[in-house]
Design a protein around this motif. Sequence first.
Motif, PDB file in Angstrom:
ATOM      1  N   ILE A  68       1.273 -15.050  -4.307  1.00 56.73           N
ATOM      2  CA  ILE A  68       0.511 -13.689  -4.926  1.00 56.73           C
ATOM      3  C   ILE A  68       0.992 -12.010  -4.438  1.00 56.73           C
ATOM      4  N   ALA A  69       1.934 -11.261  -4.512  1.00 61.36           N
ATOM      5  CA  ALA A  69       2.183  -9.677  -4.126  1.00 61.36           C
ATOM      6  C   ALA A  69       1.445  -8.827  -4.654  1.00 61.36           C
ATOM      7  N   GLY A  70       0.079  -9.116  -4.855  1.00 67.93           N
ATOM      8  CA  GLY A  70      -0.694  -8.081  -5.301  1.00 67.93           C
ATOM      9  C   GLY A  70      -1.116  -7.734  -6.816  1.00 67.93           C
ATOM     10  N   ALA A  71      -1.674  -6.628  -6.772  1.00 71.28           N
ATOM     11  CA  ALA A  71      -2.242  -6.394  -7.993  1.00 71.28           C
ATOM     12  C   ALA A  71      -1.272  -5.730  -8.441  1.00 71.28           C
ATOM     13  N   ASP A  72      -1.092  -5.255  -9.878  1.00 70.36           N
ATOM     14  CA  ASP A  72       0.009  -5.171 -10.454  1.00 70.36           C
ATOM     15  C   ASP A  72       0.650  -3.618  -9.624  1.00 70.36           C
ATOM     16  N   MET A  88     -11.740  -0.640 -12.313  1.00 74.00           N
ATOM     17  CA  MET A  88      -9.896  -1.242 -11.823  1.00 74.00           C
ATOM     18  C   MET A  88     -10.713  -2.135 -10.605  1.00 74.00           C
ATOM     19  N   SER A  89     -11.069  -1.536 -10.019  1.00 71.36           N
ATOM     20  CA  SER A  89     -11.023  -2.181  -8.661  1.00 71.36           C
ATOM     21  C   SER A  89     -13.194  -2.568  -8.938  1.00 71.36           C
ATOM     22  N   ARG A  90     -14.223  -1.917  -9.178  1.00 72.86           N
ATOM     23  CA  ARG A  90     -15.228  -2.976  -9.324  1.00 72.86           C
ATOM     24  C   ARG A  90     -14.872  -4.589 -10.063  1.00 72.86           C
ATOM     25  N   CYS A 114       0.968 -13.427   0.243  1.00 70.01           N
ATOM     26  CA  CYS A 114      -0.156 -13.492   0.245  1.00 70.01           C
ATOM     27  C   CYS A 114       0.019 -11.777   0.374  1.00 70.01           C
ATOM     28  N   LEU A 115      -0.159 -11.144  -0.326  1.00 72.06           N
ATOM     29  CA  LEU A 115      -0.014  -9.888  -0.286  1.00 72.06           C
ATOM     30  C   LEU A 115      -0.917  -8.839  -0.906  1.00 72.06           C
ATOM     31  N   GLY A 116      -2.212  -8.151  -0.993  1.00 73.22           N
ATOM     32  CA  GLY A 116      -2.822  -6.653  -1.133  1.00 73.22           C
ATOM     33  C   GLY A 116      -4.285  -8.058  -2.121  1.00 73.22           C
ATOM     34  N   GLY A 117      -4.046  -7.679  -3.453  1.00 71.73           N
ATOM     35  CA  GLY A 117      -4.583  -8.770  -4.442  1.00 71.73           C
ATOM     36  C   GLY A 117      -4.874  -9.884  -4.748  1.00 71.73           C
ATOM     37  N   GLY A 118      -3.550 -10.666  -3.788  1.00 70.09           N
ATOM     38  CA  GLY A 118      -3.066 -11.801  -3.640  1.00 70.09           C
ATOM     39  C   GLY A 118      -3.959 -11.632  -2.535  1.00 70.09           C
ATOM     40  N   LEU A 148      -6.257   1.738  -0.834  1.00 69.72           N
ATOM     41  CA  LEU A 148      -6.614   0.564   0.621  1.00 69.72           C
ATOM     42  C   LEU A 148      -7.310  -0.410  -0.347  1.00 69.72           C
ATOM     43  N   PRO A 149      -7.569  -1.549   0.031  1.00 70.86           N
ATOM     44  CA  PRO A 149      -7.480  -3.039  -0.862  1.00 70.86           C
ATOM     45  C   PRO A 149      -8.484  -3.077  -1.370  1.00 70.86           C
ATOM     46  N   GLY A 150      -8.971  -2.905  -2.535  1.00 66.80           N
ATOM     47  CA  GLY A 150      -9.520  -2.313  -3.482  1.00 66.80           C
ATOM     48  C   GLY A 150     -10.019  -3.459  -4.508  1.00 66.80           C
ATOM     49  N   ALA A 151     -10.629  -4.702  -3.960  1.00 65.30           N
ATOM     50  CA  ALA A 151     -10.958  -5.788  -5.013  1.00 65.30           C
ATOM     51  C   ALA A 151     -11.538  -6.654  -3.065  1.00 65.30           C
ATOM     52  N   ALA A 294     -13.148   4.794  -2.909  1.00 66.39           N
ATOM     53  CA  ALA A 294     -12.190   5.246  -2.483  1.00 66.39           C
ATOM     54  C   ALA A 294     -10.696   4.863  -3.130  1.00 66.39           C
ATOM     55  N   PHE A 295     -10.344   4.280  -3.628  1.00 65.60           N
ATOM     56  CA  PHE A 295      -9.697   3.615  -4.384  1.00 65.60           C
ATOM     57  C   PHE A 295      -9.491   4.185  -5.491  1.00 65.60           C
ATOM     58  N   ALA A 296     -10.762   4.562  -5.999  1.00 66.75           N
ATOM     59  CA  ALA A 296     -10.176   5.344  -7.296  1.00 66.75           C
ATOM     60  C   ALA A 296      -9.544   6.951  -6.883  1.00 66.75           C
ATOM     61  N   THR A 315      12.769  -1.060  -4.163  1.00 63.57           N
ATOM     62  CA  THR A 315      13.144  -2.646  -4.842  1.00 63.57           C
ATOM     63  C   THR A 315      14.644  -2.151  -5.422  1.00 63.57           C
ATOM     64  N   GLU A 316      15.350  -0.890  -6.242  1.00 69.01           N
ATOM     65  CA  GLU A 316      16.356  -0.814  -6.605  1.00 69.01           C
ATOM     66  C   GLU A 316      16.868  -1.168  -5.714  1.00 69.01           C
ATOM     67  N   CYS A 317      16.800  -0.550  -4.545  1.00 70.48           N
ATOM     68  CA  CYS A 317      18.229  -0.148  -2.712  1.00 70.48           C
ATOM     69  C   CYS A 317      18.031  -1.822  -2.532  1.00 70.48           C
ATOM     70  N   LYS A 318      16.806  -2.992  -2.702  1.00 67.78           N
ATOM     71  CA  LYS A 318      17.749  -4.251  -2.561  1.00 67.78           C
ATOM     72  C   LYS A 318      18.239  -5.212  -3.644  1.00 67.78           C
ATOM     73  N   LYS A 319      18.699  -4.416  -4.976  1.00 62.84           N
ATOM     74  CA  LYS A 319      19.465  -4.881  -5.592  1.00 62.84           C
ATOM     75  C   LYS A 319      21.594  -4.367  -5.267  1.00 62.84           C
TER      76      LYS A 319
HETATM   77  C1  LIG Z   1      -8.110  -3.660  -7.723  1.00 65.68           C
HETATM   78  C2  LIG Z   1      -6.887  -3.686  -7.037  1.00 65.68           C
HETATM   79  C3  LIG Z   1      -6.736  -3.796  -4.930  1.00 65.68           C
HETATM   80  C4  LIG Z   1      -5.444  -4.664  -4.782  1.00 65.68           C
HETATM   81  O1  LIG Z   1      -6.015  -4.484  -3.865  1.00 65.68           O
HETATM   82  C5  LIG Z   1      -4.494  -3.801  -5.101  1.00 65.68           C
HETATM   83  C6  LIG Z   1      -3.425  -4.335  -5.299  1.00 65.68           C
HETATM   84  O2  LIG Z   1      -2.751  -5.100  -4.590  1.00 65.68           O
HETATM   85  S1  LIG Z   1      -1.535  -3.068  -4.487  1.00 65.68           S
HETATM   86  C7  LIG Z   1      -0.378  -3.740  -4.771  1.00 65.68           C
HETATM   87  C8  LIG Z   1      -0.264  -4.696  -2.557  1.00 65.68           C
HETATM   88  N1  LIG Z   1       0.803  -5.182  -2.478  1.00 65.68           N
HETATM   89  C9  LIG Z   1       1.982  -4.912  -2.615  1.00 65.68           C
HETATM   90  O3  LIG Z   1       2.521  -4.086  -2.532  1.00 65.68           O
HETATM   91  C10 LIG Z   1       3.594  -5.828  -2.081  1.00 65.68           C
HETATM   92  C11 LIG Z   1       4.226  -5.065  -3.319  1.00 65.68           C
HETATM   93  N2  LIG Z   1       5.971  -5.802  -3.201  1.00 65.68           N
HETATM   94  C12 LIG Z   1       6.365  -6.344  -1.987  1.00 65.68           C
HETATM   95  O4  LIG Z   1       5.977  -5.525  -1.127  1.00 65.68           O
HETATM   96  C13 LIG Z   1       7.781  -6.917  -2.116  1.00 65.68           C
HETATM   97  O5  LIG Z   1       8.033  -6.992  -3.634  1.00 65.68           O
HETATM   98  C14 LIG Z   1       7.716  -8.761  -2.207  1.00 65.68           C
HETATM   99  C15 LIG Z   1       7.267  -8.505  -0.635  1.00 65.68           C
HETATM  100  C16 LIG Z   1       6.094  -9.270  -2.456  1.00 65.68           C
HETATM  101  C17 LIG Z   1       8.681  -9.809  -2.185  1.00 65.68           C
HETATM  102  O6  LIG Z   1      10.232  -9.586  -1.812  1.00 65.68           O
HETATM  103  P1  LIG Z   1      11.293  -9.639  -2.749  1.00 65.68           P
HETATM  104  O7  LIG Z   1      10.969 -10.633  -2.535  1.00 65.68           O
HETATM  105  O8  LIG Z   1      12.423  -8.926  -1.935  1.00 65.68           O
HETATM  106  O9  LIG Z   1      11.141  -9.021  -4.052  1.00 65.68           O
HETATM  107  P2  LIG Z   1      11.424  -7.308  -4.644  1.00 65.68           P
HETATM  108  O10 LIG Z   1      10.662  -6.133  -3.504  1.00 65.68           O
HETATM  109  O11 LIG Z   1      12.968  -7.360  -5.572  1.00 65.68           O
HETATM  110  O12 LIG Z   1      10.166  -7.886  -6.094  1.00 65.68           O
HETATM  111  C18 LIG Z   1      10.631  -8.236  -7.477  1.00 65.68           C
HETATM  112  C19 LIG Z   1      10.191  -7.525  -7.854  1.00 65.68           C
HETATM  113  O13 LIG Z   1       8.925  -8.165  -8.168  1.00 65.68           O
HETATM  114  C20 LIG Z   1       8.124  -7.110  -8.411  1.00 65.68           C
HETATM  115  N3  LIG Z   1       7.311  -6.684  -7.470  1.00 65.68           N
HETATM  116  C21 LIG Z   1       6.631  -6.835  -6.572  1.00 65.68           C
HETATM  117  N4  LIG Z   1       5.343  -6.827  -6.128  1.00 65.68           N
HETATM  118  C22 LIG Z   1       5.212  -5.988  -7.496  1.00 65.68           C
HETATM  119  C23 LIG Z   1       3.787  -5.339  -7.597  1.00 65.68           C
HETATM  120  N5  LIG Z   1       2.724  -6.343  -6.770  1.00 65.68           N
HETATM  121  N6  LIG Z   1       3.407  -4.988  -9.026  1.00 65.68           N
HETATM  122  C24 LIG Z   1       4.757  -5.126  -9.589  1.00 65.68           C
HETATM  123  N7  LIG Z   1       5.175  -5.365  -9.128  1.00 65.68           N
HETATM  124  C25 LIG Z   1       5.724  -5.921  -8.274  1.00 65.68           C
HETATM  125  C26 LIG Z   1       9.392  -5.734  -8.017  1.00 65.68           C
HETATM  126  O14 LIG Z   1       9.004  -4.194  -8.527  1.00 65.68           O
HETATM  127  C27 LIG Z   1      10.765  -6.307  -8.341  1.00 65.68           C
HETATM  128  O15 LIG Z   1      10.617  -6.362 -10.150  1.00 65.68           O
HETATM  129  P3  LIG Z   1      11.829  -6.160 -10.326  1.00 65.68           P
HETATM  130  O16 LIG Z   1      11.698  -5.850 -12.130  1.00 65.68           O
HETATM  131  O17 LIG Z   1      12.910  -7.133 -10.950  1.00 65.68           O
HETATM  132  O18 LIG Z   1      12.886  -5.040  -9.696  1.00 65.68           O
END
Ligand SMILES: CCC[C@H](O)CC(=O)SCCNC(=O)CCNC(=O)[C@H](O)C(C)(C)COP(=O)([O-])OP(=O)([O-])OC[C@H]1O[C@@H](n2cnc3c(N)ncnc32)[C@H](O)[C@@H]1OP(=O)([O-])[O-]
Length: 578
Positions: A68-72, A88-90, A114-118, A148-151, A294-296, A315-319
Motif C-alpha cells: 500500500i503506497a499510503g493514504a490517497d 480524517m486523521s482521527r 509499504c509506505l505512509g498509511g500503508g 506527518l503520519p496521521g493514522a 498537527a496533521f490538520a 510522478t509526471e517526470c517519471k513517465k
Molecule cells: C490520515 C492519513 C495519514 C497518512 O499517514 C498519510 C499518508 O499516507 S500520505 C501518503 C504517503 N505515501 C507516499 O508519500 C508515497 C507516495 N508514492 C510514491 O512514493 C510512489 O508512487 C511509489 C514508491 C509508491 C511507487 O512508485 P512508482 O512505482 O514509480 O509509481 P508512481 O510514482 O509512478 O505512481 C503510480 C501512480 O500512483 C499514484 N500514487 C502513488 N502513491 C499515491 C498516493 N499515496 N496517493 C495518490 N496517488 C498515488 C501516482 O500519482 C501515479 O499515478 P498516475 O495517475 O499513474 O500518474
Amino acid sequence: MTDLQQLKNIKLDYEDNIAIVQLNQENSKVNILSRKMMNEFVPVFNHLKNDDNIKGIIVISAKPGSFIAGADINMFESVKSRDELYQMSRNGQEIMNQIEQSSKPIIAAIAGSCLGGGFEVALACHYRIAMNDKRTGFGVPEVKLGLLPGAGGTQRLLKNLSLSDALDLILAGKEIKAKKAKAMGLVDILVEPIRSDVQDIEEQNIEYLRSIAIRKVKEIVVQKPTKRKFGLMENIKSIIMLNSYVRNYILSQAQAKVMSQTQGLYPAPLKILDVIQQTLENGSKVGLNAEAEAFADLAITNEAKALISLFHGRTECKKNKYGKPEREIKTIAIIGAGAIGAGIAHVSIDKDFQVILYDTTSSALYHGQSQIIKSYQNYIKRNRITSTEYSRILSNLNCQTTFDNLEKCDIIIESVFEDLKLKQNILNELEQYIPEHCIFASNTYILSIHQIAANSRRPHKVIGMHYFSPVDKVELLEIIRAKQTSDNTICTAVSVGLKQGKIIIIVNDSPGFYTTRLLIFSFIELFYLLQEGLLPNDIDKATKKFGFHIGLAILLDSGVASRVAIGQLPPKSNSIAT
Ligand SMILES: CCC[C@H](O)CC(=O)SCCNC(=O)CCNC(=O)[C@H](O)C(C)(C)COP(=O)([O-])OP(=O)([O-])OC[C@H]1O[C@@H](n2cnc3c(N)ncnc32)[C@H](O)[C@@H]1OP(=O)([O-])[O-]
C-alpha cells in the motif's frame, strides 16, 4: 452498506477458517487508502471481525511491487476545511486501533512499497511477513509532503523503535528495505523470493508469500505468539528513555539538525518533534490527539500544498510520454571518463546496461574507473550491496582507450568539454563505427544540439542528455530535443534515463535550455547585488535562508559561471517542450 459480492478493489478469499483480504485497487499501478478502498476495507473488516467461522485474517496485495503506497494524496487536496482533515486523521487512527485490538490475529503479508498509511496498517497488524526483495520497502514519507503520519504512525513507531530510530524514520521520511526492517524489529519474518527467470515470477512470489502467511496465521490461531523479547541493548535504551533529561537531549539534538537542514522553512519536522515530545510527556492518548491536530494544521499549509504538487510533478517526470522505444537498449558507450562521464557509467552498470567507458588516455580512464569503484565499495561498507552484487555490477563496466566494440552500442553518450568543434568531430568520427540504429546523445548544458548535429549523417538520431553532478545523487536529467530529433530518439533517451533512475524534463533546443537559463538569470541578479556593494557572504546567507541548497555566490565561484559564459545568451524563446 457495501455489498461484499460487489467488491471492486478487494478480493476476499478463504482457506479453511482463514480470510485473505487481497487489495487490488481498480485501474491503478499501486494500492492506496483512497475513499473507494476504505469504503470496501472497513465493511470487509467488520464482517470478518464478526464472523465466528473466521479465526484469522491476512492482508496482502495482488499488485506486484505495491503493498500500500499510503493514504490517497489527492484526498487531502480535495478537503475544504481543517476540521475535516482533523477528522480524517482521527478516523484513520480509529481504524488502525480496531485492527490492533482485533481478537483474531491479523497478518500483513508485504511485498512491494509499504509506505505512509500503508505502513500504518502493517504496524497495526499483529504480525508482519515481508518479501526480502528490492521492491519491498517501508517508510513514512509524509514529511516529504509537508505532513506527518496521521493514522497513529508516530505512536506505533515510538512504541516499536528506540526514540532515535523512530525520529530517524519520521523526520527523514526515508525508506528502509525489508532486511533492515526485520533487524529493527518492525518485521517478524522475512520471505526469500523464488529466484527464477519465468515471466510471471512476481505473481508467483505473491502466491508463495500468501501460502507462508496462511501457514503462519494458522499456527498463531492455535498458539498465540510470544511477545518479541527485547535484547539487552534495547532494554537499556528504554530504561534510559524514561529519563526526561536524556529524552530532551535527543529531541533537542534532532531539532538542531532539522534547523540546520531546513533553516526552519518547513513546518512539518518541527510539528513532528512537538507531537513526539507531547507523547513522551503525556502518553499515547494525548499523543494521538496531538498527531491529528498537527496533521490538520500541516495539511492546510502552503508548504504541504507545494510539496504535494512537487510529488505530482515528479510522478509526471517519471513517465515516458513517447511510448516504447523501437529497440531495447542494452549497450551504452560513454565518451569521456571525467566526473560526469564516470557518474553516467555509475548509474548505468547497476541497471544491467553493458557500459563501455572511453577516454583518450589511460590515466583519465583510471580516474573515472576509480571514482566508480570507490563509490560501489562504499556501498558494500554501508551494506547497500553484497560483494557478489558488487562483482556482478562491476562486470558490466568495460574501460577502453580505443573505439573497439562500438559496433555493439545502442546509444553513445558523449560527455567531453563544452567545445562545439570537439563534440562535432567526435560525432562525425564515431558515426564510422556505430551501428545504424545507435543514437548519439551529447551531455551539454549550453551547446546547441542542432549545431552539434550539423554535419551528422543521421541528425534525427542526435539528442542532448544533460546530467548534473554528482550524477549518482542528483536525480534530474534534462533531455534536449532539436527540431530534427526523431520521436524514437527522444523515446529511447527517456527510457535510458528512467532506467538510470532519473526524473526527466524534456526541453527544446534553445539557448540555455531550461536549467542553465534559470541559473543565468540568478547570476545576472547576483551581479547587480555585488555592484550595489553587497558582500558575497551576505548574499550566500540570504539565498540559503530563502531555501537555496548552496549560496548563490559560492555557486558562481565554483566555476559554473565561466562554464555558462561559453554559451550565447540571453535566451530567445520559451524552452520548455513538455
Ligand atoms: C490520515 C492519513 C495519514 C497518512 O499517514 C498519510 C499518508 O499516507 S500520505 C501518503 C504517503 N505515501 C507516499 O508519500 C508515497 C507516495 N508514492 C510514491 O512514493 C510512489 O508512487 C511509489 C514508491 C509508491 C511507487 O512508485 P512508482 O512505482 O514509480 O509509481 P508512481 O510514482 O509512478 O505512481 C503510480 C501512480 O500512483 C499514484 N500514487 C502513488 N502513491 C499515491 C498516493 N499515496 N496517493 C495518490 N496517488 C498515488 C501516482 O500519482 C501515479 O499515478 P498516475 O495517475 O499513474 O500518474
